[in-house]
Motif scaffolding. Structure first.
Motif, PDB file in Angstrom:
ATOM      1  N   TYR A 189       2.272  -4.043  -8.879  1.00 30.80           N
ATOM      2  CA  TYR A 189       1.519  -2.835  -8.488  1.00 30.80           C
ATOM      3  C   TYR A 189       2.299  -2.065  -7.429  1.00 30.80           C
ATOM      4  CZ  TYR A 189      -2.240   0.003  -6.439  1.00 30.80           C
ATOM      5  OH  TYR A 189      -3.002   1.050  -5.946  1.00 30.80           O
ATOM      6  N   MET A 190       2.807  -2.771  -6.443  1.00 30.10           N
ATOM      7  CA  MET A 190       3.541  -2.157  -5.344  1.00 30.10           C
ATOM      8  C   MET A 190       4.748  -1.369  -5.857  1.00 30.10           C
ATOM      9  SD  MET A 190       5.711  -4.245  -2.539  1.00 30.10           S
ATOM     10  CE  MET A 190       6.844  -4.684  -3.869  1.00 30.10           C
ATOM     11  N   SER A 191       5.439  -1.914  -6.845  1.00 28.95           N
ATOM     12  CA  SER A 191       6.616  -1.226  -7.381  1.00 28.95           C
ATOM     13  C   SER A 191       6.253   0.082  -8.076  1.00 28.95           C
ATOM     14  CB  SER A 191       7.360  -2.139  -8.359  1.00 28.95           C
ATOM     15  OG  SER A 191       6.571  -2.389  -9.523  1.00 28.95           O
ATOM     16  N   ASP A 192       5.003   0.199  -8.519  1.00 27.64           N
ATOM     17  CA  ASP A 192       4.543   1.428  -9.185  1.00 27.64           C
ATOM     18  C   ASP A 192       3.938   2.434  -8.220  1.00 27.64           C
ATOM     19  OD1 ASP A 192       5.351   0.518 -11.646  1.00 27.64           O
ATOM     20  OD2 ASP A 192       3.364  -0.153 -12.288  1.00 27.64           O
ATOM     21  N   TYR A 193       3.634   2.017  -7.004  1.00 31.76           N
ATOM     22  CA  TYR A 193       2.939   2.886  -6.043  1.00 31.76           C
ATOM     23  C   TYR A 193       3.681   2.968  -4.710  1.00 31.76           C
ATOM     24  CZ  TYR A 193      -1.026   3.020  -9.237  1.00 31.76           C
ATOM     25  OH  TYR A 193      -1.838   3.230 -10.341  1.00 31.76           O
ATOM     26  N   ASN A 194       4.947   3.339  -4.784  1.00 32.03           N
ATOM     27  CA  ASN A 194       5.746   3.634  -3.587  1.00 32.03           C
ATOM     28  C   ASN A 194       5.697   2.528  -2.534  1.00 32.03           C
ATOM     29  OD1 ASN A 194       6.471   6.215  -4.633  1.00 32.03           O
ATOM     30  ND2 ASN A 194       4.490   7.020  -3.961  1.00 32.03           N
ATOM     31  N   ASP A 195       5.834   1.298  -2.978  1.00 28.25           N
ATOM     32  CA  ASP A 195       5.905   0.148  -2.069  1.00 28.25           C
ATOM     33  C   ASP A 195       4.651  -0.036  -1.223  1.00 28.25           C
ATOM     34  OD1 ASP A 195       8.432  -0.513  -2.994  1.00 28.25           O
ATOM     35  OD2 ASP A 195       9.444   0.715  -1.496  1.00 28.25           O
ATOM     36  N   THR A 196       3.513   0.312  -1.786  1.00 24.81           N
ATOM     37  CA  THR A 196       2.243   0.090  -1.089  1.00 24.81           C
ATOM     38  C   THR A 196       1.359  -0.830  -1.920  1.00 24.81           C
ATOM     39  OG1 THR A 196       1.164   2.022  -2.089  1.00 24.81           O
ATOM     40  CG2 THR A 196       2.310   2.352   0.012  1.00 24.81           C
ATOM     41  N   PHE A 197       0.555  -1.627  -1.234  1.00 18.95           N
ATOM     42  CA  PHE A 197      -0.387  -2.510  -1.901  1.00 18.95           C
ATOM     43  C   PHE A 197      -1.691  -1.748  -2.166  1.00 18.95           C
ATOM     44  CE2 PHE A 197       2.606  -5.482  -0.225  1.00 18.95           C
ATOM     45  CZ  PHE A 197       2.550  -6.579  -1.078  1.00 18.95           C
ATOM     46  N   PRO A 198      -2.554  -2.266  -3.045  1.00 22.14           N
ATOM     47  CA  PRO A 198      -3.836  -1.591  -3.309  1.00 22.14           C
ATOM     48  C   PRO A 198      -4.602  -1.354  -2.001  1.00 22.14           C
ATOM     49  CG  PRO A 198      -3.489  -3.324  -4.910  1.00 22.14           C
ATOM     50  CD  PRO A 198      -2.395  -3.477  -3.895  1.00 22.14           C
ATOM     51  N   PRO A 199      -5.131  -0.156  -1.776  1.00 22.22           N
ATOM     52  CA  PRO A 199      -5.802   0.179  -0.504  1.00 22.22           C
ATOM     53  C   PRO A 199      -7.257  -0.274  -0.442  1.00 22.22           C
ATOM     54  CG  PRO A 199      -5.774   2.096  -1.910  1.00 22.22           C
ATOM     55  CD  PRO A 199      -5.052   1.001  -2.676  1.00 22.22           C
ATOM     56  N   TYR A 200      -7.583  -1.337  -1.162  1.00 20.24           N
ATOM     57  CA  TYR A 200      -8.959  -1.859  -1.163  1.00 20.24           C
ATOM     58  C   TYR A 200      -8.914  -3.321  -0.722  1.00 20.24           C
ATOM     59  CZ  TYR A 200      -8.729   1.923  -4.598  1.00 20.24           C
ATOM     60  OH  TYR A 200      -8.442   3.091  -5.253  1.00 20.24           O
ATOM     61  N   PHE A 201      -9.825  -3.682   0.169  1.00 17.96           N
ATOM     62  CA  PHE A 201      -9.795  -5.035   0.714  1.00 17.96           C
ATOM     63  C   PHE A 201     -11.190  -5.642   0.690  1.00 17.96           C
ATOM     64  CE2 PHE A 201      -6.260  -2.721   2.530  1.00 17.96           C
ATOM     65  CZ  PHE A 201      -5.199  -3.584   2.298  1.00 17.96           C
ATOM     66  N   SER A 202     -11.224  -6.951   0.475  1.00 11.44           N
ATOM     67  CA  SER A 202     -12.500  -7.653   0.322  1.00 11.44           C
ATOM     68  C   SER A 202     -13.365  -7.569   1.571  1.00 11.44           C
ATOM     69  CB  SER A 202     -12.247  -9.121  -0.041  1.00 11.44           C
ATOM     70  OG  SER A 202     -11.428  -9.745   0.928  1.00 11.44           O
ATOM     71  N   PHE A 203     -12.745  -7.455   2.746  1.00 11.72           N
ATOM     72  CA  PHE A 203     -13.544  -7.401   3.968  1.00 11.72           C
ATOM     73  C   PHE A 203     -14.127  -6.011   4.219  1.00 11.72           C
ATOM     74  CE2 PHE A 203      -8.950  -7.826   5.127  1.00 11.72           C
ATOM     75  CZ  PHE A 203      -8.674  -6.492   5.362  1.00 11.72           C
ATOM     76  N   ASP A 204     -13.871  -5.058   3.321  1.00 14.44           N
ATOM     77  CA  ASP A 204     -14.484  -3.726   3.412  1.00 14.44           C
ATOM     78  C   ASP A 204     -15.796  -3.644   2.650  1.00 14.44           C
ATOM     79  OD1 ASP A 204     -12.632  -2.543   5.068  1.00 14.44           O
ATOM     80  OD2 ASP A 204     -11.328  -1.910   3.426  1.00 14.44           O
ATOM     81  N   GLY A 205     -16.218  -4.736   2.017  1.00 10.84           N
ATOM     82  CA  GLY A 205     -17.477  -4.736   1.281  1.00 10.84           C
ATOM     83  C   GLY A 205     -17.280  -4.989  -0.204  1.00 10.84           C
ATOM     84  N   THR A 206     -18.396  -5.245  -0.893  1.00 12.38           N
ATOM     85  CA  THR A 206     -18.355  -5.601  -2.321  1.00 12.38           C
ATOM     86  C   THR A 206     -17.781  -4.485  -3.181  1.00 12.38           C
ATOM     87  OG1 THR A 206     -20.282  -7.032  -2.038  1.00 12.38           O
ATOM     88  CG2 THR A 206     -19.737  -6.375  -4.279  1.00 12.38           C
ATOM     89  N   ASP A 207     -18.148  -3.223  -2.882  1.00 16.47           N
ATOM     90  CA  ASP A 207     -17.639  -2.105  -3.692  1.00 16.47           C
ATOM     91  C   ASP A 207     -16.117  -2.015  -3.614  1.00 16.47           C
ATOM     92  OD1 ASP A 207     -20.177  -1.443  -4.505  1.00 16.47           O
ATOM     93  OD2 ASP A 207     -20.461   0.119  -2.980  1.00 16.47           O
TER      94      ASP A 207
END
Length: 219
Positions: A81-99
């Motif tokens: 995923y990172m290689s497809d998005y400019n060396d960034t990981f998905p901007p969603y994290f489990s500690f931000d809530g279920t959604d």
């Protein structure tokens, strides 16, 4: 040599061989025993593919090894995923809530291909020892480590972008871990997972290992 054999006549006027050449009585050479042992080991492995079969209650692999394997595939999907998005990981994290956790799943699945890898093998078989307030039951048994909040810049202002260059020590910075199932107090208070006192934890460089999480340390 047939002439080297000594023949004797017995009482029935029949001859018998009384002295075979010494080479016929030599013990097997060590290399032959090695071959015999190798064939025996191959046969055993065919019958019992897992040498610890009886130590894991008849399951083909232990739950911790299953979660380590799953997380290796998950962290690999994150690197793709990172290689497809400019060396960034998905901007969603489990500690931000279920959604946000579900958004992370949605971003990960196209690279993972198999949603069963999001579940602990024993959880998938309905062998959970206790419920967890982390993860999403029936959907995912792995969560982001809370220590990521110290890696993501300006986290408190809502920024959730995680660039790889911000990770100073990829081999020692944890990314995902098993969900917490409870606590144990045998040798000091510790968190427990589906595997007891050990957790499968994945790191930014792609490796996964089994660790014990102390109750006083950041998760």
């Amino acid at each position: 040599n047939i002439h080297s054999l000594n023949y004797e006549w017995d009482s029935y006027n029949e001859f018998r061989v009384s002295d075979f050449p010494k080479e016929y009585g030599r013990p097997m050479k060590p290399v032959i025993w090695l071959w015999v042992g190798a064939f025996a080991l191959c046969g055993f492995c065919l019958v019992f593919p897992n040498p610890f079969f009886f130590l894991t209650n008849g399951h083909p692999r232990s739950p911790i090894s299953g979660c380590i394997s799953n997380q290796k595939q998950i962290i690999l999907s994150q690197l793709i995923y990172m290689s497809d998005y400019n060396d960034t990981f998905p901007p969603y994290f489990s500690f931000d809530g279920t959604d946000k956790h579900r958004q992370w799943i949605a971003a990960t699945l196209p690279y993972l291909k198999n949603k069963d890898m999001l579940l602990c093998p024993f959880e998938r078989e309905g062998k959970s020892s206790s419920p967890s307030t982390e993860g999403i039951p029936g959907e995912i048994d792995y969560v982001h480590c809370l220590s990521l909040t110290g890696v993501i810049p300006r986290f408190s202002t809502g920024n959730r972008i995680l660039d790889t260059w911000l990770v100073k020590n990829p081999a020692t910075t944890p990314y995902l871990r098993d969900v917490i199932r409870g606590y144990e107090n045998k040798d000091g208070a510790r968190f427990t997972s589906s595997h007891g006192g050990t957790f499968a934890v994945s790191y930014f460089d792609g490796h996964v290992k089994s660790v014990k999480l102390d109750i006083n340390k950041d998760l």
